[in-house]
Design an enzyme around this catalytic site. Structure first.
Site, PDB file in Angstrom:
ATOM      1  N   TYR A  46     139.787  54.052 -63.291  1.00 17.90           N
ATOM      2  CA  TYR A  46     138.633  53.599 -64.098  1.00 17.90           C
ATOM      3  C   TYR A  46     138.405  52.104 -63.937  1.00 17.90           C
ATOM      4  O   TYR A  46     137.271  51.627 -64.011  1.00 17.90           O
ATOM      5  CB  TYR A  46     138.769  53.998 -65.577  1.00 17.90           C
ATOM      6  CG  TYR A  46     138.200  55.360 -65.785  1.00 17.90           C
ATOM      7  CD1 TYR A  46     138.945  56.485 -65.452  1.00 17.90           C
ATOM      8  CD2 TYR A  46     136.898  55.542 -66.221  1.00 17.90           C
ATOM      9  CE1 TYR A  46     138.411  57.743 -65.562  1.00 17.90           C
ATOM     10  CE2 TYR A  46     136.356  56.797 -66.338  1.00 17.90           C
ATOM     11  CZ  TYR A  46     137.115  57.895 -66.016  1.00 17.90           C
ATOM     12  OH  TYR A  46     136.562  59.139 -66.119  1.00 17.90           O
ATOM     13  N   LYS A  77     133.823  49.026 -70.583  1.00 14.74           N
ATOM     14  CA  LYS A  77     133.783  49.812 -71.829  1.00 14.74           C
ATOM     15  C   LYS A  77     134.457  49.052 -72.981  1.00 14.74           C
ATOM     16  O   LYS A  77     134.022  49.157 -74.130  1.00 14.74           O
ATOM     17  CB  LYS A  77     134.460  51.176 -71.636  1.00 14.74           C
ATOM     18  CG  LYS A  77     133.715  52.128 -70.701  1.00 14.74           C
ATOM     19  CD  LYS A  77     132.315  52.436 -71.162  1.00 14.74           C
ATOM     20  CE  LYS A  77     131.685  53.587 -70.403  1.00 14.74           C
ATOM     21  NZ  LYS A  77     130.223  53.685 -70.644  1.00 14.74           N
TER      22      LYS A  77
HETATM   23  N1  LIG Z   1     131.097  62.000 -68.079  1.00 17.08           N
HETATM   24  C1  LIG Z   1     132.194  61.528 -68.660  1.00 17.08           C
HETATM   25  O1  LIG Z   1     133.306  61.998 -68.458  1.00 17.08           O
HETATM   26  C2  LIG Z   1     132.065  60.381 -69.641  1.00 17.08           C
HETATM   27  C3  LIG Z   1     133.109  60.150 -70.564  1.00 17.08           C
HETATM   28  C4  LIG Z   1     132.988  59.099 -71.461  1.00 17.08           C
HETATM   29  C5  LIG Z   1     131.863  58.282 -71.413  1.00 17.08           C
HETATM   30  N2  LIG Z   1     130.881  58.530 -70.493  1.00 17.08           N
HETATM   31  C6  LIG Z   1     129.711  57.652 -70.485  1.00 17.08           C
HETATM   32  O2  LIG Z   1     128.545  58.396 -70.760  1.00 17.08           O
HETATM   33  C7  LIG Z   1     127.425  57.682 -70.255  1.00 17.08           C
HETATM   34  C8  LIG Z   1     126.516  58.630 -69.518  1.00 17.08           C
HETATM   35  O3  LIG Z   1     127.156  59.024 -68.321  1.00 17.08           O
HETATM   36  P1  LIG Z   1     127.182  60.531 -67.797  1.00 17.08           P
HETATM   37  O4  LIG Z   1     128.610  60.882 -67.594  1.00 17.08           O
HETATM   38  O5  LIG Z   1     126.327  61.396 -68.617  1.00 17.08           O
HETATM   39  O6  LIG Z   1     126.596  60.384 -66.312  1.00 17.08           O
HETATM   40  P2  LIG Z   1     125.095  60.349 -65.729  1.00 17.08           P
HETATM   41  O7  LIG Z   1     125.273  59.986 -64.289  1.00 17.08           O
HETATM   42  O8  LIG Z   1     124.392  61.589 -66.043  1.00 17.08           O
HETATM   43  O9  LIG Z   1     124.418  59.148 -66.530  1.00 17.08           O
HETATM   44  C9  LIG Z   1     124.577  57.792 -66.176  1.00 17.08           C
HETATM   45  C10 LIG Z   1     123.236  57.156 -66.379  1.00 17.08           C
HETATM   46  O10 LIG Z   1     123.297  55.741 -66.160  1.00 17.08           O
HETATM   47  C11 LIG Z   1     122.048  55.395 -65.626  1.00 17.08           C
HETATM   48  N3  LIG Z   1     122.068  54.062 -65.040  1.00 17.08           N
HETATM   49  C12 LIG Z   1     122.934  53.522 -64.137  1.00 17.08           C
HETATM   50  N4  LIG Z   1     122.529  52.270 -63.812  1.00 17.08           N
HETATM   51  C13 LIG Z   1     121.406  52.020 -64.517  1.00 17.08           C
HETATM   52  C14 LIG Z   1     120.502  50.916 -64.623  1.00 17.08           C
HETATM   53  N5  LIG Z   1     120.654  49.795 -63.882  1.00 17.08           N
HETATM   54  N6  LIG Z   1     119.435  51.005 -65.456  1.00 17.08           N
HETATM   55  C15 LIG Z   1     119.229  52.133 -66.182  1.00 17.08           C
HETATM   56  N7  LIG Z   1     120.041  53.206 -66.126  1.00 17.08           N
HETATM   57  C16 LIG Z   1     121.109  53.143 -65.311  1.00 17.08           C
HETATM   58  C17 LIG Z   1     121.767  56.489 -64.618  1.00 17.08           C
HETATM   59  O11 LIG Z   1     120.404  56.533 -64.252  1.00 17.08           O
HETATM   60  C18 LIG Z   1     122.168  57.704 -65.441  1.00 17.08           C
HETATM   61  O12 LIG Z   1     121.070  58.183 -66.188  1.00 17.08           O
HETATM   62  C19 LIG Z   1     127.992  56.556 -69.409  1.00 17.08           C
HETATM   63  O13 LIG Z   1     127.991  55.364 -70.163  1.00 17.08           O
HETATM   64  C20 LIG Z   1     129.404  57.006 -69.158  1.00 17.08           C
HETATM   65  O14 LIG Z   1     130.298  55.932 -68.889  1.00 17.08           O
HETATM   66  C21 LIG Z   1     130.955  59.566 -69.628  1.00 17.08           C
END
Ligand SMILES: NC(=O)c1ccc[n+]([C@@H]2O[C@H](COP(=O)([O-])OP(=O)(O)OC[C@H]3O[C@@H](n4cnc5c(N)ncnc54)[C@H](O)[C@@H]3O)[C@@H](O)[C@H]2O)c1
Length: 258
Positions: free
Chosen positions: A158, A165
């Site tokens: 990570y 984060k």
């Molecule tokens: N999937 C997991 O296991 C997990 C766990 C904990 C937290 N998260 C967090 O959840 C959030 C959503 O991620 P996800 O897993 O649904 O993946 P995802 O890929 O579906 O979403 C990530 C989003 O970030 C956007 N993004 C990236 N750069 C950008 C920019 N410059 N401007 C605007 N948008 C931008 C992308 O377009 C996308 O919509 C993230 O913050 C991620 O760190 C995910």
């Protein structure tokens, strides 16, 4: 339709496709009666986000790259004109260079560090500031972002995203303190691992999802609707006493010491 969020308006940033955690949030908020606006990061993602939005009654879409200040301002301006208030703001973006999501953290480059912090932490601050007056117009608004336990404990690969984060969670507390007097709450959901486009950028995440499901107290995987349902609660008046908090939605995995 009447529901927990009926009459509320929610801007949801962070949907890339139907696997996105923010899509779970959009589905849950719309189910509870909120009118939603989804944003898409660029033209490549536009159709997928529009297809998602088309399934929610009255949902609209707008372009938003969080690294572009004028787009941040344009979204706030468009919703000022259209809605005049905003009850919920969700900022779900995260990004780091692929090569910095494997191996040793110590190798992180200055540009890679700035990029990850800019998108994954400053994006929340910039959006919240741009939407501040709209949020203040609501009768108790909610800002929400998404984080991960790697901010507190070392999780292999990570790396810079974990550091981003940690900064994001601290930003949640400072924003909550700034905006509390305006009756705006700011919280984070710390989600268990879910297979999404962003998660697949982290080396080894597939194996981790199964292992976490086997070991978590509730013995199941985290899914986007678990996240969506808690997000709907946090956006609702039921959560009016909660701000500055990181709420774990990981089937209990974070309580384990071994
Ligand atoms: N999937 C997991 O296991 C997990 C766990 C904990 C937290 N998260 C967090 O959840 C959030 C959503 O991620 P996800 O897993 O649904 O993946 P995802 O890929 O579906 O979403 C990530 C989003 O970030 C956007 N993004 C990236 N750069 C950008 C920019 N410059 N401007 C605007 N948008 C931008 C992308 O377009 C996308 O919509 C993230 O913050 C991620 O760190 C995910």
């Amino acid at each position: 339709m009447s529901g927990l969020l009926s009459g509320k308006r929610a801007l949801i940033q962070g949907v890339a496709n139907r696997f996105s955690l923010c899509w779970g949030i959009a589905e849950a908020m719309a189910r509870e009666g909120a009118e939603v606006c989804l944003t898409y990061q660029n033209e490549r993602l536009r159709k997928g986000v529009e297809d998602c939005a088309a399934t929610l009654p009255g949902a609209i879409t707008l372009p938003l790259d969080l690294q572009q200040d004028e787009q941040v301002e344009a979204v706030a301006h468009a919703l000022q004109e259209r809605w005049g208030k905003m009850d919920a703001l969700v900022v779900g973006a995260a990004f780091a260079r692929q090569e910095e999501l494997e191996g040793e953290f110590i190798k992180v480059s200055r540009e890679g560090f700035h990029l990850a912090l800019d998108v994954s932490c400053y994006g929340l601050v910039a959006m919240t500031r741009a939407c501040r007056s709209l949020l203040a117009e609501a009768d108790g608004a909610s800002v929400l972002t998404l984080t991960y336990i790697a901010s507190e404990r070392v999780v292999p690969n990570y790396n810079i995203m974990a550091v981003a984060k940690a900064a994001l969670e601290a930003s949640v507390r400072y924003l909550a303190n700034d905006l509390g007097p305006e009756n705006i709450r700011v919280n984070a959901i710390s989600a268990g691992p879910v297979r999404t486009a962003a998660a697949s950028g982290v080396k080894g995440v597939g194996g981790m999802i199964g292992e976490v499901a086997e070991r978590s107290p509730l013995r199941r995987k985290t899914d986007r609707m678990q996240i969506g349902d808690v997000a709907a609660f946090l956006a609702s008046d039921l959560a009016r006493g909660i701000t500055g908090e990181t709420v774990f939605v990981d089937n209990g995995f974070h309580i384990l010491g071994m």
